[in-house]
Design a protein around this motif. Sequence first.
Motif, mmCIF file in Angstrom:
data_model
loop_
_atom_site.group_PDB
_atom_site.id
_atom_site.type_symbol
_atom_site.label_atom_id
_atom_site.label_comp_id
_atom_site.label_asym_id
_atom_site.label_seq_id
_atom_site.Cartn_x
_atom_site.Cartn_y
_atom_site.Cartn_z
ATOM 1 N N ARG A 220 0.778 -1.226 0.000
ATOM 2 C CA ARG A 220 0.000 0.000 0.000
ATOM 3 C C ARG A 220 0.816 1.287 0.000
ATOM 4 O O ARG A 220 0.273 2.355 -0.206
ATOM 5 C CB ARG A 220 -0.940 0.017 1.236
ATOM 6 C CG ARG A 220 -1.993 -1.053 1.196
ATOM 7 C CD ARG A 220 -2.940 -0.764 0.037
ATOM 8 N NE ARG A 220 -3.535 -1.967 -0.503
ATOM 9 C CZ ARG A 220 -4.733 -2.424 -0.164
ATOM 10 N NH1 ARG A 220 -5.433 -1.777 0.732
ATOM 11 N NH2 ARG A 220 -5.203 -3.505 -0.715
ATOM 12 N N THR A 221 2.107 1.209 0.293
ATOM 13 C CA THR A 221 2.877 2.455 0.360
ATOM 14 C C THR A 221 3.706 2.635 -0.901
ATOM 15 O O THR A 221 3.963 1.691 -1.639
ATOM 16 C CB THR A 221 3.840 2.486 1.560
ATOM 17 O OG1 THR A 221 4.927 1.612 1.292
ATOM 18 C CG2 THR A 221 3.135 2.094 2.842
ATOM 19 N N ARG A 222 4.136 3.878 -1.111
ATOM 20 C CA ARG A 222 4.933 4.108 -2.309
ATOM 21 C C ARG A 222 6.339 3.547 -2.144
ATOM 22 O O ARG A 222 6.992 3.200 -3.116
ATOM 23 C CB ARG A 222 4.934 5.584 -2.649
ATOM 24 C CG ARG A 222 5.813 6.467 -1.817
ATOM 25 C CD ARG A 222 5.951 7.773 -2.597
ATOM 26 N NE ARG A 222 5.888 8.937 -1.748
ATOM 27 C CZ ARG A 222 6.915 9.788 -1.643
ATOM 28 N NH1 ARG A 222 8.031 9.559 -2.284
ATOM 29 N NH2 ARG A 222 6.809 10.836 -0.881
ATOM 30 N N TYR A 223 6.782 3.421 -0.889
ATOM 31 C CA TYR A 223 8.092 2.788 -0.670
ATOM 32 C C TYR A 223 8.015 1.309 -1.022
ATOM 33 O O TYR A 223 8.959 0.728 -1.566
ATOM 34 C CB TYR A 223 8.553 2.996 0.768
ATOM 35 C CG TYR A 223 8.600 4.464 1.117
ATOM 36 C CD1 TYR A 223 9.596 5.280 0.589
ATOM 37 C CD2 TYR A 223 7.616 5.051 1.908
ATOM 38 C CE1 TYR A 223 9.621 6.633 0.847
ATOM 39 C CE2 TYR A 223 7.633 6.408 2.184
ATOM 40 C CZ TYR A 223 8.635 7.199 1.646
ATOM 41 O OH TYR A 223 8.654 8.540 1.882
ATOM 42 N N TYR A 225 5.980 0.073 -3.207
ATOM 43 C CA TYR A 225 5.914 0.032 -4.673
ATOM 44 C C TYR A 225 7.323 0.045 -5.246
ATOM 45 O O TYR A 225 7.675 -0.757 -6.113
ATOM 46 C CB TYR A 225 5.107 1.227 -5.177
ATOM 47 C CG TYR A 225 5.081 1.380 -6.678
ATOM 48 C CD1 TYR A 225 4.203 0.653 -7.457
ATOM 49 C CD2 TYR A 225 5.953 2.269 -7.311
ATOM 50 C CE1 TYR A 225 4.180 0.797 -8.835
ATOM 51 C CE2 TYR A 225 5.937 2.414 -8.691
ATOM 52 C CZ TYR A 225 5.053 1.679 -9.448
ATOM 53 O OH TYR A 225 5.046 1.814 -10.808
ATOM 54 N N GLU A 226 8.149 0.947 -4.703
ATOM 55 C CA GLU A 226 9.537 1.034 -5.182
ATOM 56 C C GLU A 226 10.274 -0.276 -4.924
ATOM 57 O O GLU A 226 10.999 -0.786 -5.763
ATOM 58 C CB GLU A 226 10.267 2.190 -4.495
ATOM 59 C CG GLU A 226 9.683 3.549 -4.857
ATOM 60 C CD GLU A 226 10.564 4.718 -4.432
ATOM 61 O OE1 GLU A 226 11.574 4.486 -3.733
ATOM 62 O OE2 GLU A 226 10.230 5.854 -4.804
ATOM 63 N N ARG A 228 9.040 -3.260 -4.680
ATOM 64 C CA ARG A 228 8.597 -4.317 -5.591
ATOM 65 C C ARG A 228 9.168 -4.120 -6.992
ATOM 66 O O ARG A 228 9.564 -5.082 -7.648
ATOM 67 C CB ARG A 228 7.064 -4.350 -5.648
ATOM 68 C CG ARG A 228 6.461 -5.023 -4.426
ATOM 69 C CD ARG A 228 4.954 -5.106 -4.530
ATOM 70 N NE ARG A 228 4.333 -3.796 -4.387
ATOM 71 C CZ ARG A 228 3.368 -3.338 -5.175
ATOM 72 N NH1 ARG A 228 2.930 -4.083 -6.168
ATOM 73 N NH2 ARG A 228 2.849 -2.153 -4.968
ATOM 74 N N VAL A 229 9.201 -2.868 -7.446
ATOM 75 C CA VAL A 229 9.765 -2.614 -8.774
ATOM 76 C C VAL A 229 11.237 -3.040 -8.794
ATOM 77 O O VAL A 229 11.691 -3.711 -9.720
ATOM 78 C CB VAL A 229 9.634 -1.133 -9.178
ATOM 79 C CG1 VAL A 229 10.369 -0.865 -10.478
ATOM 80 C CG2 VAL A 229 8.168 -0.747 -9.326
ATOM 81 N N LEU A 232 11.429 -6.805 -8.930
ATOM 82 C CA LEU A 232 10.974 -7.463 -10.155
ATOM 83 C C LEU A 232 11.811 -7.067 -11.365
ATOM 84 O O LEU A 232 12.007 -7.862 -12.270
ATOM 85 C CB LEU A 232 9.505 -7.109 -10.420
ATOM 86 C CG LEU A 232 8.506 -7.736 -9.450
ATOM 87 C CD1 LEU A 232 7.125 -7.124 -9.637
ATOM 88 C CD2 LEU A 232 8.439 -9.237 -9.643
ATOM 89 N N ASN A 233 12.275 -5.829 -11.394
ATOM 90 C CA ASN A 233 13.039 -5.385 -12.562
ATOM 91 C C ASN A 233 13.875 -4.151 -12.218
ATOM 92 O O ASN A 233 13.427 -3.023 -12.385
ATOM 93 C CB ASN A 233 12.076 -5.072 -13.721
ATOM 94 C CG ASN A 233 12.809 -4.756 -15.003
ATOM 95 O OD1 ASN A 233 14.026 -4.564 -15.004
ATOM 96 N ND2 ASN A 233 12.083 -4.686 -16.095
ATOM 97 N N ALA A 236 14.125 -1.415 -14.841
ATOM 98 C CA ALA A 236 12.944 -0.566 -14.971
ATOM 99 C C ALA A 236 12.890 0.418 -13.801
ATOM 100 O O ALA A 236 12.446 1.549 -13.959
ATOM 101 C CB ALA A 236 11.676 -1.416 -15.009
ATOM 102 N N ILE A 242 13.875 5.260 -9.666
ATOM 103 C CA ILE A 242 13.873 4.667 -8.326
ATOM 104 C C ILE A 242 15.288 4.215 -8.009
ATOM 105 O O ILE A 242 15.914 3.528 -8.806
ATOM 106 C CB ILE A 242 12.915 3.460 -8.273
ATOM 107 C CG1 ILE A 242 11.483 3.921 -8.546
ATOM 108 C CG2 ILE A 242 13.021 2.744 -6.944
ATOM 109 C CD1 ILE A 242 10.516 2.790 -8.800
#
Lengths: 361, 511
Positions: A220-223, A225-226, A228-229, A232-233, A236, A242
């Motif tokens: 749920r947080t933008r941290y 999100y970062e 996970r990105v 995963l990649n 990217a 990031i």
Amino acid sequence: MDGKKHWLEHPATQNFLIPILAVILSFAVGAIFILIVGQNPLEVYSILFSQTLGTSYGVGQLLFKTTPLIFAGLSVALCFRAGLFNIGAEGQLQMGAFVTALVGMYTFGVPAFLEVPLLILAGMVGGGVWGFIPGYLKAKTGAHEVINTIMLNFVAAALVSYFVTNVYNVPATVHTPPIAPTGRLSRFDTVFAGFAGSPVNFSILIALLAALFVWYYIDRTRYGYELRVVGLNPKAAEYGGISVSKNIILSMTIGGAIAGLVGTNFVMGYKYYFEEGFSTGTGFMGIAVALLGNNNPFGVILAALLFGMLEYGGLVINTMVPKELVSILQAIVIIFVISSNKIFRRILVNFLKKRTLSIND
Amino acid sequence: MPYAIELLNITKRFARTVANDNVTLRVQSGSIHALVGENGAGKTTLMETLYGLYQPDAGKIRIHEKEVSIRTPHDSITLGIGMVHQHFMLVPPLTVLENIVLGAETTSHALLDLRKTTAEISELASRFGLSVPLTEKVENIGVGTQQRVEILKAIYRKADILVLDEPTAVLTPQESVQLFRILSELKEEGKTIVLITHKLNEVMAISDHVSVMRKGKIVGEVETARTTPQDLAQMMVGRPVLLRVEKGEKKPGGPMLVVNDVSYVDRRGIGVLKNLSVEIASGEILGIAGVEGNGQSQLAECIAGLLKPTSGSITIDGIQIVGLTAHEVFARGLAHVPEDRIKRGLVIDMNIKENMILGMHAQQRFSSRLALNRKAITENARLLITKFDVRPMDPEAIARGLSGGNQQKVIIARELSRNAQVIVASQPTRGVDIGGIEFIHRTLVQARDSGKAVLLVSADLNEILSLSDRIAVMYGGRIVKVFPDNKVEESELGLYMTGSKGNAAQEAQGD
């Protein structure tokens, strides 16, 4: 037909169903081993389940064993989502628990509402530093975290061993003096009489909160999100502005801090001191827990419950079968979960295909 | 004429999608047969079924009029079928010779008989005009040569049926011409060739017959001489298609993106960009033509803040951006469609809505200090999906499950939604089907018409020629030529792209 998916097709269902199938299958294979040692698998399993899940004392023991596994599993899972393989939960939890005990023995007289958070924080700092080091090395030099966390496990073990045998120990023992009484977490049996005799304590609530935190943070947080990105990649992530190295350091540190909370169970909730050898590979079991739980915080709780049950169940059936058998069972569960993923998915897909065909015909 | 290949009523399903639906394809012996269709139409699946990589769920295969069962590639090789895949199946550290004989070694007493093999292969190579350096390592030769190695490999295995999957995707115009000459040569020798492609000018140039696939079915089969690219495109897409880009006069403003004297030396110490200068005005599309590997990717990445130039300056609207992070460059008004969508542009295991905020996730509209604003993120995705016609129209769909064209649309939608002044688009339509290409081209032209400066990097000369207002050619890390308009012959571009023209003059004043 389009748009309406069969319920078995949803990835979430599959992620849930496949580990369960794997566990069931591994119990079936475990039965063969029980037969080999000359016992009746049905009898052994029925005792295993009734003695762990059937009595409140058994449930208490099971939960007590589950608590540290949740912390370790969450630690590994969080790092995994960032693309990092944290083999170092064992060292991190040793350091965390030790620092908790250390702070606890020097803070007599601090009221409970300060002492409890202080000791929790101490554990997080101890574990967090031990996670930060390999994270920093990975981010700045590219040194692989697997190697470094393994090495730091040895360092942590040797370090705490030295201190609890030579410096901070009660003479002639390998444990520290007790922590301040205000830093203790209540046992469940002080509230629910049914758990009498079992050391299960309120640290399990901390574990559940930690799971909730990990879920919220990642999902749920933008941290998150970062994170996970990056996991995963990384290319990217770089493209999206990031910072990969920042996220590597951050997730190893948070992972370490969560592993460091294991001390809340043993030091704050059970023995009230740190003792050498208190963790028998909990950090490594955490890897299996994270794997079985699909690196999902709630999956980790369920997986920790299963392994907690096996751990305590091993003691229960000790008189019937050798204790090695439980180790074998645990190992089979892990092997099946890792290797069955593809096989079960294929079976599901084939099953769905047949259904589709018969609908079309 | 007898048939070399007969695929009869082939059906192949993957989970719930039907890749090939009752497909029948007959290829005459000794002909070149083009198999065209959009991405995901099922061309590659059909050919990989023929090659034994997939088992059909239903249908029969006949080779040279005999029914066969092909369970593995080994079976198909035995039947004389060779396949040159889109991604070459070569072992880079081994030599060309070793790659060719790999798996079909001639041995005497368990030892490789290289002398005999070398002679055989040299003979084959000269017969078909397939010049390859036999002793060179594959990692040291260009893609065009690698492709010839693949063809030679198939012929060495006695293939008389050759399937090529998008063979010109990686070639320069000159190399493509050479490839077509080789294919004609092979046809003369009686070999049967199946060419998977979606470039219609190639179909017209070389094939005898063409089959069109759409959504897993064969929707048309014609003699090439009796059709037009327009008709083929309509069959492929299922509706009339504009093959030409419609675009009005350019109305360029002042210089928006200025690259001045930029050099970049990579980690191995090789100069990839050499004192490169180029300007793009707002309201124009500057196309950069060039053979891949001449510094185009690095130029784009230097502008996007992913690489730091060794020297020189880059400004957007007068503001220096060298030394800024990718995030800061975005904030200064750049949108970037990276050349490799899978490696850079997308997080392939995330869903559409999460991919559509990459690089914007920290903006106030998508997140507070801590929590993501999930509602706004979903809303944003819904909006862009509708505007850019992304399929499936589901913000939760995982990027991996999308076709190449739709993956690219997700990136283009995201980048244009930044509302940037400068758009760097690298290979924006690579691997995208005709319908998607048309849309992406229109979008880029619209961006240009609304006053954006567009830098287009593409290996597809058609794309460069039809979209650009001006064309710059890159060779060896330099801009060797700038054409003031797009009225230039492909062959002329090709000469600059391969360094045969323009380079000497540049060398003299450079270095």
